[in-house]
Design an enzyme around this catalytic site. Structure first.
Site: not given
Ligand code: UD1
Length: 420
Positions: A22-23, A117, A122, A307, A400
């Site tokens: 999925k990811n 969320c 996030r 995850d 999902r």
């Molecule tokens: C992706 C995965 C999710 C997984 C996560 C971490 C997908 C669709 N989802 O989510 O399953 O749990 O990676 O491995 O691939 N953050 C910030 N600022 C930003 C972006 C992120 O502070 O601009 C923080 C987030 O709040 C979080 C951390 O960084 O605490 C990691 O988030 P991120 O790696 O971006 O996760 P996702 O891409 O949303």
């Protein structure tokens, strides 16, 4: 609303095929927006989140077709809309990944903020900071991110303040069509990033270094069509391995890449599992034994994945001994603890990021509620290991991320039924 009814106690045994990730599928489908030409994606999992992304591509005006083998063909030519509405983005954060490709190709996009969320706030600040570094004018107004780059994006050095999977993906895609060279620093190194990088290269992107902290991209003026097969889902694979281990069973997974499961396989071995791996398969055998408690701490890849934290906690809850689990990625990712304790687990929370799990001899069935995707699968594992019949409510969360979970579990001897 559908529920799962699970009668626990049986050892899971058998063979399963792992679905596409999925990811990886979600960013790759967003990446189809970078070209006018047809792109064919195979091995995309049949999941609610993937349907949402296809719906979003359709809303933007892309032609989307699914053939009898479930291959998805997307032609994103002559888009009619550059707006990703709140209704779609709120149901799935990964919808935000259309922002980079749209601004890069069309010079403008409006995408709803993903908002809060269940597992934490996030934010998307790193996505926006990166796009600004590439020359986009970014405004956040009325719950929407409005990004403009009328004369196109321009390559730059981009330093991300923290490691973000989605941020890295959005910026990789945006930089493919930027003028000149972009170097992204402090990138996420997840296998799904590598799959996206390979996909972009197939479409003609000049990109290297993906899978390492620094990704270099020389912008091209146009990208082509192509075909790509989505990588196997390492989180789905890990979930079934942990489920088999928690029930003292044995399982062979096929169509999986064991190299992407390194940190988990090591922890499962410490818990007492015998692990054997091949080119595209992994075998786990607990020889009927109760697991041994193992400490885990989540971190970006190649560390232990956030995850898989909840699922491993289910294993630790019936293990011999006490373990600590530290969650370093998300600030509110222990919602399964309360539900597991309803099943007889003995888990204490110490603040938002640490749990102490005292392994119990036996879990007992109880009605429980799924709170988010991976928390739900941890409850499935706990229910499979518990005595009696557990009902798990709100399983739309599971749908999902897990393709036909009840059928797959039945295939390996799980007494699992979907009831409405
Ligand atoms: C992706 C995965 C999710 C997984 C996560 C971490 C997908 C669709 N989802 O989510 O399953 O749990 O990676 O491995 O691939 N953050 C910030 N600022 C930003 C972006 C992120 O502070 O601009 C923080 C987030 O709040 C979080 C951390 O960084 O605490 C990691 O988030 P991120 O790696 O971006 O996760 P996702 O891409 O949303």
């Amino acid at each position: 609303m559908d529920k799962l009814s699970i009668t626990g106690g049986a050892q899971l045994r058998g063979r399963l095929r792992v679905s596409g990730a999925k990811n990886a599928a979600l960013p790759i489908l967003a990446g189809t927006l970078l070209t006018d030409e047809p792109v064919t994606i195979s091995n995309a999992p049949h999941l609610h989140d993937v349907t949402t992304m296809l719906e979003l591509l359709g809303c933007l005006g892309a032609q989307v077709a699914v053939d009898e083998k479930l291959n998805v063909e997307v032609t994103a030519k002559n888009l009619t809309e550059l707006l990703a509405p709140y209704e779609l983005v709120k149901t799935m954060r990964a919808s935000f990944l259309v922002l980079g490709p749209l601004v890069a190709k069309y010079g403008a996009a409006e995408v709803s903020l993903p908002g809060g969320c269940a597992i934490g706030s996030r934010p998307v600040d790193q996505h926006l900071k990166g796009l600004e570094a590439l020359g986009a004018a970014v405004e956040v107004k009325d719950g929407y991110v409005k990004a403009r780059a009328a004369n196109g994006l321009v390559g730059a050095e981009v330093y991300m303040d923290l490691v973000t999977v989605g941020g890295t993906e959005n910026l990789m895609m945006a930089a493919c069509l930027a003028k000149g060279t972009t170097r992204l620093h402090n990138c996420a190194c997840e296998p799904e990033i590598v799959d996206l990088g390979n996909f972009l290269a197939t479409l003609g992107a000049d990109i290297s270094g993906y899978g390492t902290p620094t990704i270099e991209i020389h912008g091209v003026s146009k990208m082509s069509g192509g075909q790509h097969r989505i990588m196997p889902d390492r989180i789905e694979a890990g979930t079934y391995l942990i489920a088999a281990a928690a029930t003292g069973g044995s399982i062979k997974l096929v169509d999986v890449d064991a190299r992407t499961l390194g940190a988990l396989l090591e922890k499962l071995q410490q818990a007492g599992a015998q692990i054997t791996v091949g080119d595209d398969w992994v075998e786990l055998d607990m020889h009927g034994a109760r697991p041994i408690a193992v400490d885990i701490e989540t971190s970006p890849y190649p560390g232990f994945p956030t995850d898989m934290q909840a699922q491993f906690m289910a294993l630790n809850s019936i293990a011999q001994g006490t373990s600590t689990i530290r969650e370093n990625i998300f600030e509110n990712r222990f919602m399964h603890v309360q539900e597991m304790n309803r099943l007889g687990a003995n888990i204490e929370l110490h603040g938002h990021s640490m749990a102490v799990v005292h392994g119990v001899d036996e879990l007992r069935a109880a009605p429980v509620m799924a709170t988010d995707l991976r928390a739900s699968s941890s409850l499935v594992i706990a229910a499979l290991a518990a005595q009696g019949t557990t009902t798990i409510d709100r399983i739309y969360h599971i749908d999902r991320g897990y393709e036909t979970i009840e059928e797959k579990l039945q295939q390996i001897g799980g007494a699992v039924q979907r009831v409405s």
